[in-house]
Scaffold this active site. Structure first.
Site, PDB file in Angstrom:
ATOM      1  N   PHE A   7     -32.868  20.287   2.199  1.00 49.62           N
ATOM      2  CA  PHE A   7     -33.266  19.102   2.957  1.00 49.62           C
ATOM      3  C   PHE A   7     -32.423  17.941   2.445  1.00 49.62           C
ATOM      4  O   PHE A   7     -32.298  17.771   1.224  1.00 49.62           O
ATOM      5  CB  PHE A   7     -34.746  18.873   2.673  1.00 49.62           C
ATOM      6  CG  PHE A   7     -35.328  17.528   3.028  1.00 49.62           C
ATOM      7  CD1 PHE A   7     -36.057  17.365   4.203  1.00 49.62           C
ATOM      8  CD2 PHE A   7     -35.242  16.450   2.159  1.00 49.62           C
ATOM      9  CE1 PHE A   7     -36.669  16.144   4.509  1.00 49.62           C
ATOM     10  CE2 PHE A   7     -35.843  15.224   2.462  1.00 49.62           C
ATOM     11  CZ  PHE A   7     -36.562  15.084   3.638  1.00 49.62           C
TER      12      PHE A   7
ATOM     13  N   GLU B 198     -29.063   9.174   0.193  1.00 54.83           N
ATOM     14  CA  GLU B 198     -27.629   8.901   0.055  1.00 54.83           C
ATOM     15  C   GLU B 198     -27.419   8.084  -1.215  1.00 54.83           C
ATOM     16  O   GLU B 198     -28.393   7.531  -1.760  1.00 54.83           O
ATOM     17  CB  GLU B 198     -27.119   8.123   1.276  1.00 54.83           C
ATOM     18  CG  GLU B 198     -27.229   8.945   2.542  1.00 54.83           C
ATOM     19  CD  GLU B 198     -26.508   8.330   3.734  1.00 54.83           C
ATOM     20  OE1 GLU B 198     -25.942   7.219   3.598  1.00 54.83           O
ATOM     21  OE2 GLU B 198     -26.516   8.984   4.787  1.00 54.83           O
TER      22      GLU B 198
ATOM     23  N   GLY C 178     -44.680  18.735 -34.582  1.00 54.04           N
ATOM     24  CA  GLY C 178     -43.260  19.114 -34.603  1.00 54.04           C
ATOM     25  C   GLY C 178     -42.953  20.294 -33.700  1.00 54.04           C
ATOM     26  O   GLY C 178     -41.905  20.329 -33.042  1.00 54.04           O
TER      27      GLY C 178
ATOM     28  N   GLU D 279     -39.298  13.128  -3.675  1.00 55.23           N
ATOM     29  CA  GLU D 279     -40.166  13.125  -2.481  1.00 55.23           C
ATOM     30  C   GLU D 279     -41.039  11.860  -2.420  1.00 55.23           C
ATOM     31  O   GLU D 279     -42.186  11.892  -1.982  1.00 55.23           O
ATOM     32  CB  GLU D 279     -40.976  14.419  -2.383  1.00 55.23           C
ATOM     33  CG  GLU D 279     -40.046  15.613  -2.229  1.00 55.23           C
ATOM     34  CD  GLU D 279     -40.672  16.838  -1.645  1.00 55.23           C
ATOM     35  OE1 GLU D 279     -41.600  16.727  -0.841  1.00 55.23           O
ATOM     36  OE2 GLU D 279     -40.212  17.934  -2.005  1.00 55.23           O
TER      37      GLU D 279
ATOM     38  N   THR E  58     -41.147   8.094  -4.888  1.00 62.46           N
ATOM     39  CA  THR E  58     -41.569   7.703  -6.243  1.00 62.46           C
ATOM     40  C   THR E  58     -43.060   7.320  -6.243  1.00 62.46           C
ATOM     41  O   THR E  58     -43.661   7.090  -5.181  1.00 62.46           O
ATOM     42  CB  THR E  58     -40.779   6.459  -6.688  1.00 62.46           C
ATOM     43  OG1 THR E  58     -41.033   5.418  -5.726  1.00 62.46           O
ATOM     44  CG2 THR E  58     -39.286   6.726  -6.756  1.00 62.46           C
TER      45      THR E  58
HETATM   46  N1  COS Z   1     -45.630  10.057   9.615  1.00 65.44           N
HETATM   47  C1  COS Z   1     -45.116   9.732  10.824  1.00 65.44           C
HETATM   48  N2  COS Z   1     -44.421   8.609  11.023  1.00 65.44           N
HETATM   49  C2  COS Z   1     -44.265   7.781   9.991  1.00 65.44           C
HETATM   50  C3  COS Z   1     -44.774   8.066   8.711  1.00 65.44           C
HETATM   51  C4  COS Z   1     -45.497   9.255   8.560  1.00 65.44           C
HETATM   52  N3  COS Z   1     -46.008   9.601   7.372  1.00 65.44           N
HETATM   53  N4  COS Z   1     -44.451   7.046   7.876  1.00 65.44           N
HETATM   54  C5  COS Z   1     -43.752   6.165   8.596  1.00 65.44           C
HETATM   55  N5  COS Z   1     -43.655   6.618   9.874  1.00 65.44           N
HETATM   56  C6  COS Z   1     -43.004   5.938  10.982  1.00 65.44           C
HETATM   57  C7  COS Z   1     -43.662   4.598  11.291  1.00 65.44           C
HETATM   58  O1  COS Z   1     -44.747   4.773  12.175  1.00 65.44           O
HETATM   59  C8  COS Z   1     -42.543   3.820  11.935  1.00 65.44           C
HETATM   60  O2  COS Z   1     -42.432   4.229  13.275  1.00 65.44           O
HETATM   61  P1  COS Z   1     -41.893   3.222  14.428  1.00 65.44           P
HETATM   62  O3  COS Z   1     -40.430   3.125  14.250  1.00 65.44           O
HETATM   63  O4  COS Z   1     -42.250   3.927  15.697  1.00 65.44           O
HETATM   64  O5  COS Z   1     -42.579   1.920  14.243  1.00 65.44           O
HETATM   65  C9  COS Z   1     -41.324   4.348  11.201  1.00 65.44           C
HETATM   66  O6  COS Z   1     -41.666   5.617  10.640  1.00 65.44           O
HETATM   67  C10 COS Z   1     -40.863   3.432  10.092  1.00 65.44           C
HETATM   68  O7  COS Z   1     -41.969   3.191   9.245  1.00 65.44           O
HETATM   69  P2  COS Z   1     -42.019   1.940   8.283  1.00 65.44           P
HETATM   70  O8  COS Z   1     -41.671   0.712   9.055  1.00 65.44           O
HETATM   71  O9  COS Z   1     -43.288   2.004   7.538  1.00 65.44           O
HETATM   72  O10 COS Z   1     -40.782   2.261   7.333  1.00 65.44           O
HETATM   73  P3  COS Z   1     -40.427   1.662   5.940  1.00 65.44           P
HETATM   74  O11 COS Z   1     -38.980   1.896   5.788  1.00 65.44           O
HETATM   75  O12 COS Z   1     -40.994   0.312   5.733  1.00 65.44           O
HETATM   76  O13 COS Z   1     -41.226   2.553   4.893  1.00 65.44           O
HETATM   77  C11 COS Z   1     -41.572   4.542   3.651  1.00 65.44           C
HETATM   78  C12 COS Z   1     -41.458   3.884   5.007  1.00 65.44           C
HETATM   79  C13 COS Z   1     -41.374   3.650   2.480  1.00 65.44           C
HETATM   80  C14 COS Z   1     -42.948   5.159   3.590  1.00 65.44           C
HETATM   81  C15 COS Z   1     -40.478   5.593   3.688  1.00 65.44           C
HETATM   82  O14 COS Z   1     -39.219   4.974   3.765  1.00 65.44           O
HETATM   83  C16 COS Z   1     -40.523   6.564   2.547  1.00 65.44           C
HETATM   84  O15 COS Z   1     -41.359   7.451   2.499  1.00 65.44           O
HETATM   85  N6  COS Z   1     -39.574   6.392   1.588  1.00 65.44           N
HETATM   86  C17 COS Z   1     -39.413   7.344   0.526  1.00 65.44           C
HETATM   87  C18 COS Z   1     -38.437   8.367   0.943  1.00 65.44           C
HETATM   88  C19 COS Z   1     -38.496   9.560   0.082  1.00 65.44           C
HETATM   89  O16 COS Z   1     -39.553  10.130  -0.137  1.00 65.44           O
HETATM   90  N7  COS Z   1     -37.326   9.969  -0.375  1.00 65.44           N
HETATM   91  C20 COS Z   1     -37.219  11.102  -1.200  1.00 65.44           C
HETATM   92  C21 COS Z   1     -36.550  12.191  -0.433  1.00 65.44           C
HETATM   93  S1  COS Z   1     -36.745  13.756  -1.161  1.00 65.44           S
HETATM   94  S2  COS Z   1     -35.806  13.633  -2.828  1.00 65.44           S
END
Ligand code: COS
Length: 386
Positions: free
Chosen positions: A122, A126, A345, A368, A370
């Protein structure tokens, strides 16, 4: 919490047996060498553990989210690196393919991965886009004749990438639209234009391979786009909702291993003329460790139950998944730290697995999403405020 069903007990016991027989003897050696344990990974596939919740017609074991959690706890209890490899294959690759893939995509790209014959990965992160996942720079441009996309860019921290046959990639098709311009693609790593970058030298889960991946004019046929254009961010978020339950399970496994080792040591080791488990300072540690392990387990089971009751990808268990991951990951690091202290130890020595549990636990607070991101998701769900 209700008793486990016969079927759930069976998968838990089978995973425990496999881990004890095949993974335990090699875990320390592969951790030290930072080598990917391909033979035991193939063995996980033979046990049906690389596609636990995928339907049997697509190569999986067709079991529910709780079965997946139980199996992942047992594997991670013996070696969290195997837990990572398994969880990426199941939650981060298999689940979105099953939820959003076409019939043809499932036949071609899900069946061989869920059966463990091939390995999946997955790729969202970036170099300059981690927690703020919508800010990626990589691009996919549709060719003039509409037959394929041309993909360019660099992705980082891709678990399983050095061995992956296929990768679900999230990249921008419409940069103006920001997160709404993200699209998901299925990448075949044997195709020209795909390359693996440097392998990350890591603190823990060292046997699970992680690397950068590079795209240079990679041609992805339109039929390998996963979902619609612009649907990628939602696919990634709903995938991570399930994935976070897996990381919670991994953390429970690590914490349980650290606790069990500490109980055995407290009963055996003597100091000042008595067993160290007779000292109140050790008793307090063990009591707090056990309480956190059980709290983490129950939150994780509860998130799995909620997922079982949900429709695929409906996001209804995002809150429970984040709470389970947040609590279990922080509990795992805390419990592993206490376990080293109980062992003194010996806990610091590579002759015992305690220092490995501690190193492995830390990543569960980071990948996934923080702990800070989980707290953000939880708080937003409570208040509706951003
Ligand atoms: N399920 C479905 N849709 C979701 C969702 C979820 N759990 N979480 C967010 N969305 C949707 C929102 O509804 C929104 O949709 P619209 O564009 O239709 O309005 C869109 O995604 C963007 O959501 P939001 O505005 O909340 O985005 P943000 O960037 O502010 O924040 C977080 C979202 C922080 C929750 C997200 O960026 C995240 O999870 N970041 C961490 C990423 C991660 O886990 N990376 C590790 C990868 S594996 S090493």
């Amino acid at each position: 919490m209700s008793e486990l069903s016969k079927q759930h007990q069976m998968i838990r016991d089978a995973a425990r047996e496999f881990a004890k027989q095949h993974i335990e003897p090699i875990a320390a050696e592969f951790d030290e060498a930072g080598e990917f344990p391909i033979e035991t990974v193939r063995g996980l596939g033979e046990q049906g553990l690389m596609g636990v919740s995928v339907a049997p017609e697509y190569g999986g074991a067709g079991m529910d989210a709780l079965a997946y959690v139980l199996a992942l706890i047992e594997i991670s209890k013996v070696d969290a690196a195997h837990g990572t490899i398994m969880s990426v294959n199941n939650s981060l690759y298999g689940a979105p393919l099953e939820m959003y893939g076409t019939e043809q995509q499932k036949q071609k790209y899900l069946t061989p991965v869920a059966s463990g014959e091939k390995i999946g990965a997955f790729s969202l992160t970036e170099p300059m886009s981690g927690s703020d996942a919508g800010t990626m720079k990589s691009r996919a441009v549709l060719s003039e004749d509409g037959s394929h996309y041309v993909i360019n860019g660099t992705k980082s921290w891709v678990s399983n990438a050095p061995y992956a046959d296929f990768i679900v990639l999230y990249t921008l098709t419409d940069p103006e639209q920001k997160h709404r311009g993200v699209t998901a693609f299925i990448i075949d790593t044997t195709v020209a234009g795909f390359a693996r970058g440097k392998k990350e030298p890591k603190l823990g889960i060292r046997a699970s391979a992680t690397s950068e991946i590079l795209f240079e004019n990679y041609r992805c046929p339109v039929e390998d786009r996963l979902g619609e254009e612009g649907q990628g961010f939602k696919i990634a978020m709903t995938t991570l909702d399930g994935g976070r339950i897996g990381i919670a399970a991994q953390a429970v496994g690590i914490a349980e291993a650290a606790l069990e080792a500490s109980i055995a040591y407290a009963r055996d080791r003597e100091a000042f003329g008595q067993k160290i488990g007779q000292f109140q300072m050790i008793q307090q540690k063990l009591a707090d460790m056990k309480t956190r392990v059980e709290a983490a387990r129950l939150l994780t089971y509860s998130a799995a139950h909620k997922k079982n009751a949900a429709s695929p990808g409906d996001g209804s268990y995002a809150l429970e998944a984040s709470m389970a991951k947040l609590y279990a990951s922080e509990a795992a690091t805390w419990v592993a730290n206490q376990a080293i202290q109980v062992h003194g130890g010996m806990g610091y020595s590579k002759e015992m697995p305690l220092e490995r549990y501690y190193r492995d636990a830390k990543i569960t607070e980071i990948y996934e999403g923080t702990s800070e991101i989980q707290r953000m998701v939880i708080s937003r769900a409570l208040t509706g405020l951003r």
